[in-house]
Structure formats: structure tokens, C-alpha cells
Design a protein around this motif. Structure first.
Motif, mmCIF file in Angstrom:
data_model
loop_
_atom_site.group_PDB
_atom_site.id
_atom_site.type_symbol
_atom_site.label_atom_id
_atom_site.label_comp_id
_atom_site.label_asym_id
_atom_site.label_seq_id
_atom_site.Cartn_x
_atom_site.Cartn_y
_atom_site.Cartn_z
ATOM 1 N N ALA A 45 0.836 -1.206 0.000
ATOM 2 C CA ALA A 45 0.000 0.000 0.000
ATOM 3 C C ALA A 45 0.867 1.250 0.000
ATOM 4 N N ALA A 46 1.946 1.237 0.770
ATOM 5 C CA ALA A 46 2.849 2.393 0.818
ATOM 6 C C ALA A 46 3.491 2.648 -0.540
ATOM 7 N N ARG A 47 3.945 1.586 -1.206
ATOM 8 C CA ARG A 47 4.538 1.754 -2.546
ATOM 9 C C ARG A 47 3.517 2.321 -3.524
ATOM 10 N N TRP A 48 2.303 1.783 -3.495
ATOM 11 C CA TRP A 48 1.246 2.263 -4.392
ATOM 12 C C TRP A 48 0.982 3.736 -4.140
ATOM 13 N N TRP A 49 0.884 4.105 -2.869
ATOM 14 C CA TRP A 49 0.531 5.473 -2.465
ATOM 15 C C TRP A 49 1.678 6.448 -2.721
ATOM 16 N N ILE A 50 2.875 6.092 -2.274
ATOM 17 C CA ILE A 50 4.007 7.022 -2.281
ATOM 18 C C ILE A 50 4.823 6.948 -3.565
ATOM 19 N N GLU A 51 5.282 5.772 -3.925
ATOM 20 C CA GLU A 51 6.171 5.646 -5.079
ATOM 21 C C GLU A 51 5.425 5.721 -6.404
ATOM 22 N N THR A 52 4.343 4.968 -6.521
ATOM 23 C CA THR A 52 3.638 4.899 -7.798
ATOM 24 C C THR A 52 2.873 6.178 -8.101
ATOM 25 N N HIS A 53 2.118 6.687 -7.125
ATOM 26 C CA HIS A 53 1.222 7.818 -7.389
ATOM 27 C C HIS A 53 1.670 9.133 -6.775
ATOM 28 N N LYS A 54 2.716 9.094 -5.945
ATOM 29 C CA LYS A 54 3.275 10.309 -5.347
ATOM 30 C C LYS A 54 2.193 11.164 -4.672
ATOM 31 N N LEU A 55 1.339 10.485 -3.911
ATOM 32 C CA LEU A 55 0.245 11.166 -3.231
ATOM 33 C C LEU A 55 0.732 11.816 -1.948
ATOM 34 N N ASP A 56 0.014 12.845 -1.497
ATOM 35 C CA ASP A 56 0.295 13.470 -0.212
ATOM 36 C C ASP A 56 -0.060 12.493 0.899
ATOM 37 N N HIS A 57 0.382 12.799 2.107
ATOM 38 C CA HIS A 57 0.121 11.893 3.233
ATOM 39 C C HIS A 57 -1.389 11.664 3.401
ATOM 40 N N PHE A 58 -2.182 12.730 3.361
ATOM 41 C CA PHE A 58 -3.634 12.613 3.442
ATOM 42 C C PHE A 58 -4.243 12.997 2.102
ATOM 43 N N GLU A 59 -5.166 12.174 1.645
ATOM 44 C CA GLU A 59 -5.903 12.427 0.412
ATOM 45 C C GLU A 59 -7.381 12.169 0.675
ATOM 46 N N LYS A 60 -8.226 12.723 -0.163
ATOM 47 C CA LYS A 60 -9.669 12.501 -0.032
ATOM 48 C C LYS A 60 -9.983 11.036 -0.314
ATOM 49 N N ALA A 61 -10.814 10.465 0.532
ATOM 50 C CA ALA A 61 -11.204 9.058 0.372
ATOM 51 C C ALA A 61 -11.886 8.823 -0.969
ATOM 52 N N VAL A 62 -12.681 9.802 -1.442
ATOM 53 C CA VAL A 62 -13.364 9.625 -2.734
ATOM 54 C C VAL A 62 -12.355 9.542 -3.878
ATOM 55 N N LYS A 63 -11.253 10.291 -3.782
ATOM 56 C CA LYS A 63 -10.205 10.247 -4.803
ATOM 57 C C LYS A 63 -9.513 8.886 -4.809
ATOM 58 N N ILE A 64 -9.155 8.401 -3.620
ATOM 59 C CA ILE A 64 -8.462 7.122 -3.509
ATOM 60 C C ILE A 64 -9.359 6.000 -4.003
ATOM 61 N N ARG A 65 -10.626 6.008 -3.595
ATOM 62 C CA ARG A 65 -11.563 4.977 -4.041
ATOM 63 C C ARG A 65 -11.687 4.979 -5.567
ATOM 64 N N ALA A 66 -11.804 6.151 -6.154
ATOM 65 C CA ALA A 66 -11.923 6.247 -7.615
ATOM 66 C C ALA A 66 -10.671 5.727 -8.309
ATOM 67 N N MET A 67 -9.497 6.039 -7.774
ATOM 68 C CA MET A 67 -8.252 5.561 -8.366
ATOM 69 C C MET A 67 -8.173 4.032 -8.321
ATOM 70 N N ILE A 68 -8.534 3.470 -7.176
ATOM 71 C CA ILE A 68 -8.462 2.014 -7.026
ATOM 72 C C ILE A 68 -9.480 1.339 -7.929
ATOM 73 N N GLU A 69 -10.694 1.864 -7.969
ATOM 74 C CA GLU A 69 -11.728 1.281 -8.824
ATOM 75 C C GLU A 69 -11.356 1.363 -10.312
ATOM 76 N N ALA A 70 -10.593 2.397 -10.673
ATOM 77 C CA ALA A 70 -10.162 2.562 -12.055
ATOM 78 C C ALA A 70 -8.979 1.678 -12.402
ATOM 79 N N GLY A 71 -8.448 0.972 -11.396
ATOM 80 C CA GLY A 71 -7.337 0.065 -11.651
ATOM 81 C C GLY A 71 -5.984 0.739 -11.631
ATOM 82 N N GLU A 72 -5.916 1.927 -11.108
ATOM 83 C CA GLU A 72 -4.632 2.650 -11.045
ATOM 84 C C GLU A 72 -3.722 2.058 -9.997
#
Length: 72
Positions: A45-72
Motif C-alpha cells: 500500500a505504501a509503494r502504491w501510495w508514495i512511489e507509484t502515485h506520489k500522493l500526499d500523506h492525506f488524500e480525499k477518500a473519494v479520490k483514492i476509491r476512484a483511483m483504485i476502482e479505475a485500476g490505477e
């Protein structure tokens, strides 16, 4: 991200959104209990969040859910 982790992450996002609304934020730590009992999944999960997508520490749950559902 493996399918089991995707399902868990989506469920966590759904729960947080249902309880606190569309503006709720979360970090990848929200997908795990306060114990490090699944270090491989935590690192995945950390690699997906930090390395792959370079997300901030906190992100909106709706954004994360949409990314995961889209297969990102």
C-alpha cells in the motif's frame, strides 16, 4: 495492488465516506489496524501510495476509491 488489498481499501474508503462525508481524508495507514501484522500488505500500500502515485500523506477518500476502482 493485489485484489484483496484493493477490496479492503475500497471498503475502508466507503466506510469513512459514509461516516464523515465526501470531504473526509485518509492515509494508506487507514487500511490497516494499529498493528503491523501484515507488513507485506502495508509496504504494498505504501509503494502504491508514495512511489507509484506520489500522493500526499492525506488524500480525499473519494479520490483514492476512484483511483483504485479505475485500476490505477
Amino acid at each position: 495492488m493485489r485484489e484483496a488489498l484493493r477490496r479492503k481499501a475500497i471498503a475502508v474508503c466507503d466506510d469513512k465516506i459514509a461516516k464523515k462525508g465526501d470531504g473526509v481524508g485518509l492515509s494508506f495507514y487507514a487500511f490497516f489496524h494499529n498493528k503491523n501484522d501484515t507488513p507485506d500488505a502495508l509496504m504494498e500500500a505504501a509503494r502504491w501510495w508514495i512511489e507509484t502515485h506520489k500522493l500526499d500523506h492525506f488524500e480525499k477518500a473519494v479520490k483514492i476509491r476512484a483511483m483504485i476502482e479505475a485500476g490505477e
